[in-house]
Design a protein around this motif. Sequence first.
Motif, short mmCIF file in Angstrom:
data_model
loop_
_atom_site.label_atom_id
_atom_site.label_comp_id
_atom_site.label_asym_id
_atom_site.label_seq_id
_atom_site.Cartn_x
_atom_site.Cartn_y
_atom_site.Cartn_z
N ARG A 1 0.83 -1.20 0.00
CA ARG A 1 0.00 0.00 0.00
C ARG A 1 0.87 1.26 0.00
NH1 ARG A 1 -4.24 0.42 4.46
NH2 ARG A 1 -4.61 2.32 3.24
N LEU A 2 2.18 1.06 0.13
CA LEU A 2 3.13 2.18 0.12
C LEU A 2 4.13 2.08 -1.03
CD1 LEU A 2 3.80 2.17 3.95
CD2 LEU A 2 2.77 4.07 2.70
N ALA A 3 4.64 0.88 -1.30
CA ALA A 3 5.65 0.70 -2.33
C ALA A 3 5.11 1.09 -3.70
CB ALA A 3 6.12 -0.76 -2.35
N ASP A 4 5.97 1.65 -4.54
CA ASP A 4 5.59 2.11 -5.88
C ASP A 4 4.47 3.14 -5.83
OD1 ASP A 4 7.50 0.43 -6.83
OD2 ASP A 4 6.14 -1.01 -7.75
N GLY A 5 4.47 3.94 -4.79
CA GLY A 5 3.47 5.00 -4.64
C GLY A 5 2.37 4.62 -3.68
N PRO A 6 2.12 5.45 -2.65
CA PRO A 6 1.09 5.15 -1.66
C PRO A 6 -0.32 5.31 -2.24
CG PRO A 6 2.01 7.31 -1.22
CD PRO A 6 2.84 6.71 -2.32
N ASP A 7 -1.29 4.68 -1.55
CA ASP A 7 -2.69 4.74 -1.98
C ASP A 7 -3.13 6.17 -2.30
OD1 ASP A 7 -2.71 2.07 -1.40
OD2 ASP A 7 -4.14 2.20 0.27
#
Length: 403
Positions: free
Chosen positions: A379-385
Amino acid sequence: MLYPMSPKVVELKRKLESFMDRHIYPNEERFYREAEELGPWKVYPVVEELKPLARAKGLWNLFLPESGHGAGLTNLEYAPLCEVMGRTHLAPEVFNCSAPDTGNMEVLERYGTEKDKERWLKPLLAGEIRSCFAMTEPAVASSDATNIESSIVRDGDHYVINGRKWYTTNATDPRCKICIFMGKTDPDNPDRHKQQSMILVPMDTPGIEVKRPLPVFGFYGVPDRASEVVFTNVRVPRENMLLGEGRGFEIAQGRLGPGRIHHCMRLIGLAERTLEKMCRRVRSRVAFGKPVSEQTVTQERIAEARIMIEQARLLTLNAAYAMDTVGNKVAKAEIAMIKVAVPNMACQIIDWAIQAHGGGGTSNDFGLTQAYATARLLRLADGPDEVHRNQIARFELKKYSNA
């Protein structure tokens, strides 16, 4: 079936599932034990033993869509195979389909020179070395990547690199030989998206210090070899610059699109495996005079889990189809939607499974805590929600800009 599998994919999936049954699932306990006992600075022997077996079966580099080095699958064709591999933490690396190596190999394939490909891509494709991707920084909110402060300064025929990175996956792995580093070459450029560049940094270059492994919910090495790395006056040749100065965001979008969808594909497999564990557990336990599986709250959660998985799978296949047909840039909304929906789906199902397992669900005996750490991390990696939701909302509002 809305997205039917081709005969080629059906056969690969059959071989993959057979390999999982014969070699992967029986070695899961050993894998987690080695990860715990050896720690994130070591190679896990079970992985190295299984990789040649997978390669011999032709189950190798399946992720590469446009290359003579893999199976030549599209994103849509790769999706069901990636889902199978995602059922366990052990599998992706065994098939040379694990992050961040997959994304880094794609970057090298697209943007690397022939020299780069010979030196770095070739051994990565062979599974002989590993790589890392240094982007996130502890000193700034890296959810806005324009905040990244690390510097890449030209000095004659070299660049000098300075910065502190963390959550740099794989850096503690002794096989990690090459880093793709993101930093600022032009910090005063009025276009904030042209300030950043990406450059290849061999990990044995003087000035690189892998400070520490970072635990993910207390796990070191599984589900992620997250690391903190300091770069102090690290000098690399000018030709190590990828694509050109100021093009870091361009590379990042090309890299993170496939990476995001691969994460989602794997998470769907993890959610399926978790639901299986939940169903088996509740059928085998009795509480208040009847099996837990007959408790209506349990049945409701199982039903909701099945609905959520099917929704997430269709959304992910739709994104894969869009990437194949109109390209990653046009498919930004579809990619953003799955990056929000799938990790949240997996977190919820794993949470229900932990509840169904009782106190044992919070231990490491059932693989649920490791699964939750992975889902929550994503939910954080490669951009958070929040970033992806904002992006989706902007796409939607743009439709009515002339209303």
